[in-house]
Enzyme design. Structure first.
Site, PDB file in Angstrom:
ATOM      1  N   TRP A 424     -20.353 141.261   9.399  1.00 43.38           N
ATOM      2  CA  TRP A 424     -19.550 140.224   9.114  1.00 43.38           C
ATOM      3  C   TRP A 424     -20.588 138.846   9.077  1.00 43.38           C
ATOM      4  CZ3 TRP A 424     -19.671 135.159  11.178  1.00 43.38           C
ATOM      5  CH2 TRP A 424     -18.631 134.249  10.628  1.00 43.38           C
ATOM      6  N   TYR A 428     -21.495 136.833   5.309  1.00 42.10           N
ATOM      7  CA  TYR A 428     -21.333 135.153   5.678  1.00 42.10           C
ATOM      8  C   TYR A 428     -22.456 134.543   5.026  1.00 42.10           C
ATOM      9  CZ  TYR A 428     -20.548 130.588   7.753  1.00 42.10           C
ATOM     10  OH  TYR A 428     -20.144 129.294   7.973  1.00 42.10           O
ATOM     11  N   ASP A 444     -13.707 140.584   8.749  1.00 48.76           N
ATOM     12  CA  ASP A 444     -13.117 139.108   9.235  1.00 48.76           C
ATOM     13  C   ASP A 444     -11.593 139.395   9.594  1.00 48.76           C
ATOM     14  OD1 ASP A 444     -13.511 136.066   9.308  1.00 48.76           O
ATOM     15  OD2 ASP A 444     -11.666 136.248   8.356  1.00 48.76           O
TER      16      ASP A 444
END
Length: 491
Positions: A424, A428, A444
């Site tokens: 994640w 990101y 997510d």
């Protein structure tokens, strides 16, 4: 290595998005030529295209390389194949002022790991211009805007646009535009006067969903560093040795944002403008992206409602990395609080005309030398503090980079090697700090909820048709969740 999806490749080819340069090659069956996806030749029909992961595969299939886009210059694993990525990185750094004032091509080449001669040759082959000529074009474009749209003294215009002397500035302007700077000034535009600040215009392609972006900024504004008020995004900024403040708002007359900066940032104006363009994703092709994403029934209504939605980037890569780490497994409000404490402890104090803006966000170097215990004392778990310090150290020593030289797959692999950085966080950062349009943090919780409460693997499969713009699909789902819930969900 997974096979290429021809439909995904063809969509990227139609967009001619430089971010996909070197990730695949296209062979045109009717001509026997293969090209890079950024080639400016007329785009062939879908039925005439074959796609290859490497140039060697295309040549083995009987295609010869295009003389126009020169596939041998596309980014690859070998240094000789990495020219295109070097040129992209050079262009970004030139936009930020790398050749302004006393910067040289040799200095820029060394920073990119090549010789100045090699960089000149690469840029001439790729762009048809030298690094100096490209830098001069960038400087003159900025100078013309400051001359015409502000009342700044010409000395300050010259310095802000990257010239070492007023004499050179006057000569360059007269040579390019046929008249001296003083003859180009047409009077002061609203908000562009001299004094404590200056205003520049940042244009974009319509449509552009500024309210959604402003909402994103407001929900994540770091206390002391950022503020959203009356349709304006304000923040402090540190660029090189310059510190100051800036305000960003929509231009009421044209498709553009207006950035007002304190004069203390004048020497870093080129870098600030480049950072703001990346922060607000102003170079995107929204019509092409929206047309593609609207084909998926899951996204069609969201895209119709917000066709100009952009993927918010980062003003500073380390700031994005710190936000990602501080936001792990906590609420948005808690992440803001921690970021505010980090800035209050390690950021520099600054005086601004806005009482709420009092600190700059700390650079990586200010965090790299701190102990994990010292950082944890701000209110975060020790392991998260250790991760923040590791990322700061990696950025500070140049082992981790988010500039145009970074390849998404390699960056994700490098991030995955850092303790405390999971998929994640890696995706990101690829989305925010690198600006990779195909980043997709499949695990997510918000995305999985928006897609029906499914698993991360199922989310990845459902998002396959969105490629090569999965990040924009994620932004649409996050924005809708934020609008329909009590608190913003988008990370």
């Amino acid at each position: 290595m997974s096979p290429l999806d021809p439909d995904v490749c063809y969509r990227a080819l139609l967009a001619r998005d430089a971010r996909f340069d070197g990730l695949f090659f296209v062979g045109v069956k009717t001509t026997g030529i293969y090209c890079r996806p950024v080639c400016r030749a007329r785009t062939p029909g879908r039925d005439r295209c074959r796609f290859f992961r490497t140039a060697a595969q295309a040549e083995e299939a009987g295609f010869r390389s295009c003389f126009r886009c020169r596939p041998e210059l596309a980014p690859g694993a070998a240094p000789i194949d990495a020219l295109s990525r070097v040129v992209a990185a050079a262009m970004r750094r030139i936009d930020e002022g790398a050749l302004a004032h006393d910067g040289t091509v040799d200095d820029l080449g060394r920073a990119l790991g090549v010789s100045g001669r090699h960089l000149r040759r690469a840029m001439r082959a790729e762009l048809g211009v030298s690094p100096i000529a490209l830098a001069e074009t960038r400087r003159l474009a900025l100078a013309r805007q400051l001359i015409v749209d502000t009342a700044l003294p010409m000395t300050e215009v010259a310095f802000a646009s990257g010239y070492r002397s007023v004499r050179r500035f006057n000569a360059a302007v007269k040579l390019r535009y046929g008249r001296p700077p003083s003859a180009m000034r047409r009077g002061l535009r609203d908000g562009g006067g001299a004094g404590e600040s200056l205003t520049v215009t940042l244009q974009y392609r319509r449509p552009f969903d500024w309210p959604a972006m402003l909402s994103h900024f407001a929900a994540r504004a770091i206390p002391g560093v950022e503020l959203v008020r009356d349709g304006v995004y304000l923040r402090t900024a540190a660029v090189g040795g310059a510190r100051g403040w800036l305000a960003l708002t929509a231009d009421p007359e044209r498709p553009a944002l207006r950035a007002t900066l304190s004069m203390s940032l004048g020497g870093g104006l080129m870098a600030v403008v480049a950072r703001l363009r990346r922060l607000c994703d102003l170079d995107a092709e929204p019509a092409a992206i929206a047309a593609h994403l609207a084909r998926d029934p899951r996204l069609a209504s969201h895209v119709r409602a917000r066709p100009g939605l952009r993927v918010v980037g980062a003003f500073d890569p380390f700031e994005a990395a710190a936000r990602a780490v501080l936001g792990q497994q906590v609420s948005l409000a808690a992440a803001r609080t921690l970021a505010g404490r980090l800035s209050g402890r390690y950021g520099a104090a600054i005086a601004t005309p806005h009482p709420e803006l009092t600190r700059t966000f700390p650079p990586a170097g200010a965090i790299a030398g701190r102990s994990a215990d010292e950082l944890a004392a701000l209110g975060m778990p020790g392991r998260r503090a250790a991760t923040l310090r590791l990322i700061a150290r990696a950025i500070e020593r140049g082992a981790l980079s988010f500039d145009a030289l970074a390849e998404p797959a390699r960056l994700l692999a490098e991030l995955a090697e850092l303790p405390g950085v999971g998929p994640w966080t890696a995706h990101y950062l690829a989305m925010r700090a690198l600006g990779w349009p195909d980043a997709f943090p499949e695990g997510d919780l918000g995305l999985r909820k928006a897609l029906g409460g499914i698993s991360g693997r199922q989310a990845r499969l459902l998002a396959e048709p969105w490629r090569p713009w999965r990040a924009y699909g994620a932004a649409h789902l996050w924005t809708e969740l934020g609008n329909s819930s009590a608190g913003a969900i988008q990370p």
